[in-house]
Design an enzyme around this catalytic site. Structure first.
Site, mmCIF file in Angstrom:
data_model
loop_
_atom_site.group_PDB
_atom_site.id
_atom_site.type_symbol
_atom_site.label_atom_id
_atom_site.label_comp_id
_atom_site.label_asym_id
_atom_site.label_seq_id
_atom_site.Cartn_x
_atom_site.Cartn_y
_atom_site.Cartn_z
ATOM 1 N N ARG A 140 0.458 -1.582 -0.164
ATOM 2 C CA ARG A 140 -0.319 0.190 -0.081
ATOM 3 C C ARG A 140 1.302 1.069 0.330
ATOM 4 O O ARG A 140 1.392 1.504 0.783
ATOM 5 C CB ARG A 140 -1.293 -0.148 1.457
ATOM 6 C CG ARG A 140 -1.842 -1.472 1.146
ATOM 7 C CD ARG A 140 -2.410 -1.558 2.110
ATOM 8 N NE ARG A 140 -3.066 -2.417 1.803
ATOM 9 C CZ ARG A 140 -4.131 -2.912 3.079
ATOM 10 N NH1 ARG A 140 -5.083 -2.161 4.098
ATOM 11 N NH2 ARG A 140 -5.013 -3.869 2.829
ATOM 12 N N ARG A 180 1.324 0.930 9.931
ATOM 13 C CA ARG A 180 1.096 1.732 9.190
ATOM 14 C C ARG A 180 2.736 1.499 8.659
ATOM 15 O O ARG A 180 3.026 2.291 8.377
ATOM 16 C CB ARG A 180 1.049 3.587 8.952
ATOM 17 C CG ARG A 180 -0.252 3.710 7.699
ATOM 18 C CD ARG A 180 -0.216 4.789 7.684
ATOM 19 N NE ARG A 180 -1.261 5.465 8.397
ATOM 20 C CZ ARG A 180 -3.084 4.779 8.602
ATOM 21 N NH1 ARG A 180 -2.729 3.952 7.373
ATOM 22 N NH2 ARG A 180 -3.523 4.733 9.656
ATOM 23 N N GLU A 195 -8.234 -1.181 14.091
ATOM 24 C CA GLU A 195 -8.058 -1.414 13.569
ATOM 25 C C GLU A 195 -7.125 -2.620 13.327
ATOM 26 O O GLU A 195 -6.317 -2.720 12.887
ATOM 27 C CB GLU A 195 -8.776 -1.069 12.133
ATOM 28 C CG GLU A 195 -8.496 -2.611 11.087
ATOM 29 C CD GLU A 195 -9.147 -1.051 9.749
ATOM 30 O OE1 GLU A 195 -9.372 -0.151 9.778
ATOM 31 O OE2 GLU A 195 -9.239 -2.386 8.631
ATOM 32 N N SER A 231 -10.576 -6.737 9.142
ATOM 33 C CA SER A 231 -12.138 -6.061 9.082
ATOM 34 C C SER A 231 -12.748 -7.035 7.583
ATOM 35 O O SER A 231 -11.632 -7.278 7.346
ATOM 36 C CB SER A 231 -11.462 -5.321 7.608
ATOM 37 O OG SER A 231 -12.891 -3.927 7.549
ATOM 38 N N ARG A 249 0.312 -5.317 12.538
ATOM 39 C CA ARG A 249 -0.599 -5.097 13.268
ATOM 40 C C ARG A 249 -0.584 -5.996 14.625
ATOM 41 O O ARG A 249 -0.545 -5.941 15.630
ATOM 42 C CB ARG A 249 -1.906 -4.371 12.668
ATOM 43 C CG ARG A 249 -1.280 -2.472 11.860
ATOM 44 C CD ARG A 249 -2.881 -2.805 11.638
ATOM 45 N NE ARG A 249 -2.518 -1.337 11.241
ATOM 46 C CZ ARG A 249 -3.471 -0.157 10.479
ATOM 47 N NH1 ARG A 249 -4.909 -0.078 11.484
ATOM 48 N NH2 ARG A 249 -3.323 1.293 10.699
#
Length: 425
Positions: free
Chosen positions: A261, A276, A348, A351, A388
RNA sequence: GGAGGCGUCGCCUAGUCCGGUCUAUGGCGCCCGCCUGCUAAGCGGGUUUGGGUCAACAGCCCAUCGCGGGUUCAAAUCCCGCCGCCUCCGCCA
C-alpha cells in the site's frame, strides 16, 4: 457494479443509499439518462444489422442485375451499420462508466455518515491496566528492538520509510501467526491458498480498487501489473468469467499473500513502527456465496475473526463501519479493533466486508442454480494481518523486564516457546 | 529471450487451406417425454452466455467460435495486434 435493475426500477433507493454515504445523487440521473441513450442506440444498431443480415443472405442466390442492385444497397447499409455500431458502443461505454461510478448500496443496517459515525457493537476483554501493575508499557518499536524482533533502522536503510525487517523471534512470530490462522481456517473448512500479489488491471478494476483508492495502489512500471493491497484482489478475480455450480457454494478460501500500500495521503500518520507500512503479509478469508446467505456469512466471518483475536488473548471492540467509510465495494463492514496500550486506543486489526454482487458483476462471476444462472456475492475478512497483530501481541503481553509472554494458542506454533526474552537492554 | 504449434456453445470434436442455407457438425454428459415389473438399453425432443423488445423465465431480434482491431455486401474461415496454453532451445530459484 450495482444491480442495474434496481437503478432502473427503484432509483430512489439508490439516491437514498448515496445520501447515506454522504455522496451526491447526481450519478443516478446520469446513469439513468445513459441507460436510455444506450437502449436507443442498441435498438438502432440491431435494426440496421438485422436488415444487413437479411439482405446479405439473398446475395449468393441473386444473379446479374438483381445482384448488382443488392450489392449497392448492402454497401450503403454496411456504412450505416458501422456508424450505428460505433454509436452503440459509445453509448454502452458511457453507461458502463456511469454505473461503475456508483458505489455498492449501503446496507440498511449500516450506520449513516462518515468515518467517525461508526457504531460500537461490542467490546471484548479489558485493556490491561499497566498503572495498576506498576510499570510503564514500552511501545512495540522498543520491544521489537529489545527482542531482536523488529529492525526498523535497516528497513529504512534498505527500502525506505514504512519498511522493516522481522528478525529472530519476530520472524518466528509471523510464521506462527500464519500457521495458527491457516490451522483455524483449515479446521473451519476453508481451502488454503497462496495467492499471487501481482495482478492485471482487470482484477484491480473488478474489485473496485482503481476507483477512489487508486492512489494507494502500486503499479509496476511498463508492465501493466499492479501490486495488490490485499489478497481479496486475486481471490475475487480467481473465479472471474466463471459460472460456479450453485450447489458448491459457499466457496471459502483462506489466502496468504503480501500486501502493498502506498499509504498516499497518510503522511505524518503512524510514522513510528509497523502500524502503518508499505508492505505486510496477511491471511485473508474470501468467500463466494449466494446473496441471500451473504448477511449470515458476514456474521460467520466476523465470528472467525473474533475467534482468532480471542486466541491471541487481545482486548478489542467490534465496530459497524459507517456508510461513508465503506469504500466502493462493500455494503457493510465490521472492523475489529484491538487495544494498543501505548496508544491508549483501539486500532483496526481486522476488517470484514460484505460486497454482495458488486464485485461478481464486474468480474462476470455467476452461479448456476436449478432456476437458472444468477448473480452471487463475495465477502472478505482479515484473519490475520501480521504487522498490526504483532504490535498488539507485543504491547499487550509485555512484562516489566521487556520480555513478552506468548499467548497459549501460539506456543505450539513457536516450538513451545512461552516467553520472548530481550537480547538487548 | 528465441523457434514452432494450438485456442469452436460443460467435456471431446467437425468446419478454417478454397469467406456466403454454419440459424456451427457429431459424440459424451445432463434434462424432459415415450416405452418398460424396476433399472439399463432403445426411441423422440431439449441442452452456451449476455443483451434488446415484451405483462412474460412465451415469442421475435442482436451479439457471442480466446480477446481487440482490419479487409469485405458478407468472417469461425482472410490480415494485424494482444492474451493464454503446449513443445523445443537458451537462461534461472
Amino acid at each position: 457494479m450495482i444491480d442495474t435493475r434496481i437503478l432502473r426500477d427503484q432509483p430512489d433507493r439508490v439516491r437514498a443509499a448515496q445520501a447515506k454515504r454522504g455522496l451526491s445523487d447526481a450519478v443516478v440521473d446520469e446513469a439513468l439518462a445513459a441507460d436510455q441513450a444506450r437502449r436507443r442506440a442498441i435498438a438502432e444498431y440491431e435494426a440496421r444489422r438485422g436488415e444487413q443480415k437479411a439482405l446479405g443472405k439473398q446475395i449468393p442466390q441473386a444473379q446479374g442485375e438483381e445482384k448488382q442492385a443488392l450489392l449497392e444497397r448492402t454497401k450503403a447499409l454496411a456504412a450505416e451499420v458501422k456508424a450505428a455500431e460505433a454509436a452503440q458502443v459509445a453509448a454502452e461505454e458511457a453507461w458502463q462508466a456511469a454505473v461503475l461510478a456508483i458505489p455498492n448500496l449501503a446496507h440498511d443496517d449500516a450506520p449513516a455518515g462518515g468515518e467517525d459515525d461508526y457504531t460500537v457493537l461490542e467490546t471484548v476483554g479489558t485493556p490491561r491496566d499497566f498503572a495498576a501493575e506498576g510499570f510503564e508499557p514500552r511501545d512495540h518499536v522498543e520491544l521489537g528492538r529489545m527482542l531482536g524482533a523488529i529492525d526498523m533502522e535497516r528497513g529504512a536503510k534498505v527500502s525506505g520509510s514504512r519498511f522493516y525487517f522481522l528478525t529472530g523471534v519476530g520472524a518466528q512470530l509471523e510464521l506462527a501467526l500464519v500457521n495458527l490462522a491457516m490451522e483455524q481456517a483449515r479446521n473451519a473448512g476453508f481451502t488454503q491458498v497462496i495467492a499471487p500479489s501481482l495482478v492485471r488491471p482487470r482484477a484491480m478494476e473488478g474489485t473496485g480498487f482503481l476507483g477512489q483508492a487508486a492512489d494507494d495502489v502500486y503499479r509496476i512500471e511498463g508492465e501493466d501489473l499492479y501490486l495488490v493491497g490485499t489478497s481479496e484482489v486475486p481471490m475475487a478475480a480467481y473465479h472471474s468469467d466463471e459460472i460456479l455450480d450453485g450447489s458448491s457454494l459457499p466457496l471459502r478460501y483462506a489466502a496468504f499473500s503480501p500486501c502493498f500500500r502506498k499509504e498516499a495521503g497518510s503522511h505524518g500518520k503512524d510514522t513510528k513502527g509497523i502500524i502503518r507500512v508499505h508492505w505486510f503479509d496477511k491471511v485473508e478469508m474470501f468467500v463466494y456465496t449466494t446473496t441471500e446467505d451473504s448477511d449470515a456469512e458476514h456474521q460467520r466471518l466476523l465470528a472467525w475473526e473474533k475467534e482468532f483475536l480471542d486466541k491471541l488473548e487481545l482486548a478489542y471492540r467490534v465496530i459497524d463501519v459507517a456508510a461513508g467509510d465503506l469504500g466502493l465495494s462493500a455494503t457493510r463492514k465490521f472492523d475489529c479493533e484491538a487495544w494498543i496500550p501505548t496508544q491508549g486506543r483501539y486500532r483496526e486489526l481486522t476488517s470484514t466486508s460484505n460486497c454482495t454482487e458488486f464485485q461478481t458483476r464486474r468480474l462476470d462471476i455467476r452461479g448456476r442454480f436449478p432456476e437458472g444462472t444468477a448473480p452471487i456475492s463475495t465477502l472478505n475478512g482479515t484473519l490475520c494481518a501480521m504487522t498490526r497483530t504483532i504490535v498488539a501481541i507485543l504491547e499487550t503481553h509485555q512484562n516489566a523486564d521487556g520480555s513478552v509472554t506468548v499467548p497459549q494458542a501460539l506456543r505450539p506454533h513457536m516450538g513451545g516457546l512461552d516467553v520472548l526474552k530481550p537480547m538487548h537492554a
